[in-house]
Design an enzyme around this catalytic site. Structure first.
Site: not given
Ligand code: CP
Ligand code: NVA
Length: 310
Positions: A106, A133, A136, A228, A268, A296
């Site tokens: 990530r 993502h 997700q 989101d 999400c 997930r």
């Molecule tokens: N939705 C999601 O990816 O959550 P986190 O940022 O908690 O991993």
């Molecule tokens: N769009 C959000 C998703 C988090 C899971 C971000 O990137 O912060």
């Protein structure tokens, strides 16, 4: 199995068959877990999890999932890795490939993940970049299928920022023949390249990808409503300006009224109540956000089992 040894950086790289294979294994693993059946598909395997951004769901679901599959996950914060002190990604990739069976990452830059995957000799899974993502969105398709069955001809409405989440949702909807209507304010539209990729896939499955500015037009007759956060990780400095730009791009009871009466609401998470979604809808009977969060675990177990299996 065709996914064996591959990376999962973008849903656009998957065929519809491969996506369906992930869905089928997710369902099986979920059933096996609920029935208490052991499913050690990754016995003795290790997954390194590099995090340059915060996470609750991704970290915990991958870590628990790897354990349930008979393997082990290592949490690797970029603050502690040498990568955080400037060791090149391509060197990190080759070193980690000598120890591990797979890498989940990530980070901010999608190009960094592509470089990691290019130099790693083991599968790399995108656990979120600024651009996409995929884990997700695959989970969201699985959740939508649990509630609605076959998604061909069904409609998803995404209301909010044209961000990483919507890019992967467009890719995923296009692969399964689900329509998606995206409503974002001017200046915050999805990346045209991501839209073009989804539209190319949509031609093969008959799904319709539409981008509009009116949230009500997007939500009309939708089976799944999705939103989101208005400011993603890394955009904290833009929070005030974004709050102004996104006013009205909210899932609330007025939006629910134009969607199908049996529509489900997905997010999400983490959610900002009172911004992209109201408390009432978030906590209401049509919200499936915690089923979605649970999934997930099941979907990512299927992904890593298919990529890392020998
Ligand atoms: N939705 C999601 O990816 O959550 P986190 O940022 O908690 O991993
Ligand atoms: N769009 C959000 C998703 C988090 C899971 C971000 O990137 O912060």
């Amino acid at each position: 199995m065709s996914l064996q040894g591959r990376d999962l950086l973008s849903i656009h790289d998957l065929s519809t068959q491969e996506l369906n294979d992930i869905m089928a294994l997710s369902k099986k693993l979920k059933q096996q877990l609920k029935q208490g059946q052991e499913h050690h598909l990754l016995k003795g395997k290790t997954l390194g999890m590099i995090f340059e951004k915060s996470s609750t769901r991704t970290r915990v679901s991958f870590e628990v999932g790897m354990w349930q599959l008979g393997g082990q996950a290592l949490f690797l914060s970029s603050r502690d890795l040498q990568i955080g002190r400037g060791e090149p990604v391509k060197d990190t990739a080759r070193v980690l490939s000598r120890f591990l069976d797979g890498i989940m990452i990530r980070t901010y830059s999608h190009a960094e993940v592509e470089e990691l995957a290019e130099y790693a000799s083991i599968p790399v899974v995108n656990g979120l970049t600024d651009l996409m993502h995929p884990c997700q969105a695959l989970t969201d398709i699985f959740t939508a299928m649990e509630h609605k069955g076959d998604l061909k001809g069904r409609k998803m409405a995404f209301i909010g920022d044209g961000n990483n989440m919507v890019h992967s949702l467009m890719h995923a909807c296009a692969k399964v023949g689900m329509d998606i209507a995206v409503a974002s304010p001017m200046g915050y539209l999805p990346d045209p390249l991501m839209v073009a990729e989804a539209q190319a896939d949509a031609q093969m499955t008959g799904s319709k990808i539409t981008i509009v500015q009116d949230p009500f037009a997007a939500a009309k007759d939708a089976d799944v409503l999705y939103t989101d956060v208005w400011s993603s990780m890394g955009q904290e400095a833009e929070q005030i300006i974004r709050q102004k730009a996104f006013a009205g791009f909210q899932i609330n009871s007025a939006i629910m009224d134009v969607a199908r009466p049996d529509a489900i609401v997905l997010h999400c998470l983490p959610a900002h109540r009172g911004e992209e979604i109201t408390e009432e809808v978030f906590e209401g009977p049509q919200s499936a956000v915690f089923d979605q969060a649970e999934n997930r675990l099941h979907v990512q177990k299927a992904i890593i089992a298919l990529l890392l299996a020998k």
